[in-house]
Enzyme design. Structure first.
Site: not given
Length: 521
Positions: A86, A186, A219
């Site tokens: 990321e 995300k 993440c």
């Protein structure tokens, strides 16, 4: 030894049927070769400054040059898929306005089939996508990367931002022909003012000829039910790609520690690529299976790291495992037999109605270790010290009671403590945690328990269990130097979840059951 032509032909025919040669590497049947790259990204010296598109492309191009070198290196080692971290291409700490020149345009649509390398003319502002696509095509490798993307929206859209565009933190996956096969936006942003969360969670998969379907998330997503857990459950996934920019937080949330625990908990393979910025606490990547890991954690030196490993394609049905675990949890509560290590097997019976900790033991005259409180991971844990060569301990908070049987090979003078937390975590995110944790303290005083510790010498046999209220338990086992160990046994028994280890491979830092009670978030 000399071989006849018949011998050689026989050996070659055996290899043909049970293995295949991939770019100089012999790959076993039922396995695939994966790569992840921990990247020390070249960052903008002033990410809040407004720059033009060309300047943004020049910075990103320097990171993409490194990506290209690593794709070539991975392909030469036989890798069939590579994952990048990321924020690796553009960096971080942008504002919503300052990141705009760094954003590529991406259509989040299943209906549009597009190969950016072969068809660069279809859309404007796709230079980064084109380079990534060409890397995949030229090296005949599946490629997953993370970048910033933009998508215009109409003000009739109730979710459309006031500037008329969405800005997403996006993963893109290309097949080995350079075709864009999946995009994921995300969902759980971590203090990312430059980006928008999508109105609904993405459940994005892509198919491969070597390992079936892969899912992806990013993440902070890994700590939440949506979309990570739901994606795995809904599509019965066995392979996950995971770009991340994770800041390590000991003792329970170091990158490699939690990535491994997630792979173990869901019986999946995870290809996790982290960013490498040790001064920001960012390192920790790996290729994880439920029983083995290939990791990189380095807080001392700089530069990137390529990890390449051959791992098995998992075929076990996760849904079946979850259902059987639930039946195990509900039905097997009359027996006191456990599948634990021989040295401690006789000591454990998961009792249904154990007393809460008092100041006096069941014998009536033996003083128990004192309870104390200390902050760990920004949460107020209730602790009891772990003293002596061996013993049995219990500590409770709210509805959760944690139990420990332990035996040390040698007394080392280090202080350990057994801690419990059952509550809503509210710092750097809000989510409900149930945790039982055996941790090494930072010093010899109680106030140091819960501190970040990286080295230990005490080798310990232990069984740790708790009456967890959620089926989502992540077993953590971290040893000295931020290395991983694997439990001998774990699972549900008598409505308790347990983890056991007969002698850790090196000094124990953390042994924990990290439960996520998603419904109470």
């Amino acid at each position: 030894m000399a071989y006849t032509m018949v011998d050689l032909c026989w050996k070659l025919s055996v290899c043909f049927f049970c293995c295949q040669v991939v770019s100089g590497r012999v790959k076993r049947d039922g396995h695939y070769v994966a790569a992840v790259y921990e990247h020390e990204s070249i960052l903008s010296p002033n990410p809040t400054a407004l720059v033009d598109r060309q300047s943004a492309l020049e910075l990103m191009g320097r990171n993409l040059d490194i990506y290209e070198q690593q794709v070539v290196a991975a392909a030469r080692q036989g890798a069939q898929i590579i994952v990048f971290p990321e924020d690796g291409i553009h960096g971080f700490n942008f504002t919503r306005s300052s990141i705009y020149p760094y954003l590529d345009f991406v259509l989040h649509s299943h209906s549009v089939k597009w190969n950016p390398c072969r068809e660069p003319y279809l859309f404007n502002d796709t230079e980064v996508l084109q380079r990534l696509s060409c890397m995949a095509l030229k090296n005949k490798i599946f490629l997953v990367a993370n970048l910033g993307t933009k998508q215009p929206c109409e003000h009739t859209d109730p979710h459309c931002p006031s500037d008329g565009r969405y800005q997403f933190n996006t993963n893109v996956a290309f097949n080995d022909d350079g075709m864009l096969v999946a995009t994921y936006r995300k969902h759980n942003l971590y203090f990312e003012d430059a980006f928008d969360a999508p109105p609904e969670p993405d459940y994005k998969l892509f198919d491969t000829p070597f390992a079936g379907k892969f899912g992806m998330f990013t993440c902070f997503d890994i700590l939440f039910f949506e979309p990570a857990v739901n994606l795995i459950r809904q599509y019965n996934l066995k392979q996950v790609v995971y770009p991340t920019a994770w800041m390590n937080q000991l003792p329970l949330l170091a990158a490699v520690e939690f990535q491994q625990a997630f792979a173990t908990a869901f019986n999946i393979n995870i290809l996790a690529a982290n960013i490498h910025h040790p001064t920001l606490g960012m390192t920790g990547s790996g290729i994880y299976t439920p029983v083995k890991s290939f990791i990189y954690h380095n807080m001392e030196s700089y530069g990137g790291k390529l990890i390449v490993a051959e791992i098995p394609v998992i075929t076990t049905d996760y849904k079946t495992n979850l259902e059987s675990n639930e039946r195990f949890r509900e039905n097997l509560h009359h027996s006191c037999k456990t599948s634990t290590s021989a040295s401690m097997g006789n000591q454990v019976c998961f009792k249904e109605e154990q007393e809460t900790p008092g100041r006096v033991s069941e014998k009536g005259n033996e003083q128990l270790p004192p309870l104390f409180y200390a902050e760990m991971m920004y949460d107020n844990f209730t602790f009891v010290p772990v003293w002596g060569e061996e013993g049995e301990l219990q500590v409770c908070a709210n509805t959760l009671c944690c139990y420990l049987n332990y035996q040390r090979a040698v007394l080392t003078g280090e202080l350990y403590a057994l801690g419990v937390f059952d509550g809503l975590h509210t710092v750097h995110g809000t989510y409900y945690v149930q945790a039982c944790a055996l941790v090494k303290c930072g010093g010899l005083s109680f106030s140091t328990c819960g501190q970040e510790v990286t080295d230990a010498t005490a080798v310990i046999d232990f069984q740790l269990w708790g009456n967890m209220s959620t089926p989502y338990i992540f077993p953590l086992l971290l040893t000295s130097g931020i290395t991983l160990d694997f439990a001998d046994h774990m699972g549900w028994k008598n409505k308790h979840y347990f983890i056991s280890k007969n002698r850790t491979s090196s000094g124990l830092l953390t042994a924990a059951l990290y439960g996520r009670w998603y419904e109470k978030d």
